[in-house]
Design an enzyme around this catalytic site. Structure first.
Site, short mmCIF file in Angstrom:
data_model
loop_
_atom_site.label_atom_id
_atom_site.label_comp_id
_atom_site.label_asym_id
_atom_site.label_seq_id
_atom_site.Cartn_x
_atom_site.Cartn_y
_atom_site.Cartn_z
N LYS A 1 26.93 10.87 79.41
CA LYS A 1 28.18 11.23 80.32
C LYS A 1 28.35 10.16 81.29
O LYS A 1 29.24 10.05 81.90
CB LYS A 1 27.63 12.47 81.18
N SER B 1 20.27 19.76 74.12
CA SER B 1 21.52 19.61 73.30
C SER B 1 21.16 18.45 72.45
O SER B 1 21.81 18.41 71.25
CB SER B 1 22.78 19.15 74.42
#
Length: 332
Positions: free
Chosen positions: A47, A287
């Site tokens: 991110k 994830s």
């Protein structure tokens, strides 16, 4: 002449690829699994890429100016990335988060000087959540219309619909994978959170070789809320995209880019993350565990013998030490 960086913005991207040699041997895999270690970004997640991209895009467009506050709604690593990039550029940062966020995330954002507000603590949003039975999409809509629209000198990032999100992956992540593999890859695997990683990276790779297969990951049915299991242990950062209303699918996700979807349950993601920590010495989040599990399933298919699979591992396991991820007595 050495190189001395002047800002963390110069450290984003160019993360390494690692072949999971020991893991492949353990599972007798006849396909290669290469993982892109995004925790090599300055704030340990993929991110960082979109945080930098969205802030600099807003600056170029005149939407973000000195003295402004950067605002976002996120329960994940985007908040940390934005907090750090905002700090490095001199902006204030405020994030609205869901209640189930790990305490590490709150602490890190605050360490960067960011303000964290739980969605349930904002009166207008709390009312919407109560009236809709916890509808997150409706809650964000209320936040934008009833709260943020009435403020001045703020920039709402809106990662789920911001085109600078997938654009940075098309510009950086895809080319990095292509260059590091010399174009020798057959399958690309990524989670669908906002959809930016799989969309942007997939678009670039397809432009170089249309035969590269793009595989998107979504949670399995047992990892999603239901009447019989209203609060399941979820795969952090992975969201459903098939079988749900269109308005719940992030605009940043190009649904035409992927060739196949693979569903992964939380217990499977946990198992893969725990296993690869012991086999190859990488500590990753849930994830990332989901990405490795999906890549393993693909590698075990007879038709993929001899092929090269690249999976993006979004973040570090250090963000999950307060969760059940590395609690091996915990089974979902």
């Amino acid at each position: 002449m050495g190189k001395i960086n002047k800002s963390i913005t110069e450290l984003v991207g160019k993360t390494p690829l690692l072949e999971l040699v020991n893991y492949e041997k353990k599972h007798n895999l006849e396909a290669k699994i290469l993982v892109k270690l995004e925790y090599f970004n300055p704030n340990q997640s993929v991110k960082d890429r979109i945080a930098l991209s969205m802030i600099e895009d807003a600056e170029k467009k005149g939407l973000l100016k000195p003295g402004y506050t950067v605002v976002e709604t996120t329960s994940g690593n985007t908040g940390i990335g934005l907090a750090a990039i905002a700090a490095s550029k001199g902006y204030k940062f405020r994030v609205y988060v869901q209640d189930n966020v790990s305490k590490e995330r709150f602490q890190v954002i605050k360490a960067f000087g960011g303000e964290t507000i739980k969605l349930s603590e904002e009166p207008h949003v709390a009312k919407t959540l109560a009236e809709t039975g916890g509808d997150f999409v409706a809650a964000i809509k209320t936040l934008k219309e009833e709260v943020l629209s009435k403020e001045e000198n703020i920039y709402f990032v809106d990662q789920v619909s911001n085109p600078a999100n997938p654009a940075v992956h098309e510009r950086t992540t895809g080319p990095e994978i292509w260059e590091d593999t010399d174009g020798n890859l057959d399958i690309f695997v990524a989670n669908v959170g906002t959809g930016g990683t799989v969309s942007g990276t997939g678009k670039f790779l397809k432009s170089k070789n249309p035969d590269i297969k793009i595989v998107a990951i979504q949670p399995g049915p047992n990892s999603l809320p239901s009447e019989t299991n209203p609060e399941p242990e979820e795969i952090t950062g992975v969201h459903p995209f098939e079988g749900i209303p269109a308005e719940r699918i992030p605009a940043a996700f190009d649904r035409n880019i992927y060739d196949e979807k693979v569903e992964v349950e939380t217990v499977e993601a946990f198992k893969a993350a725990r296993e690869v920590a012991k086999s190859d010495g990488i500590l990753i989040g849930t994830s990332s565990g989901a990405a490795i599990y999906a890549a393993t399933k693909l590698a075990q298919r007879p038709e993929n013998k001899g092929k090269t699979i690249v999976a993006v591992l979004p973040d570090t396991g250090l963000r999950y030490l307060s969760t059940n991820l590395f609690n091996e007595d915990f089974l979902v």
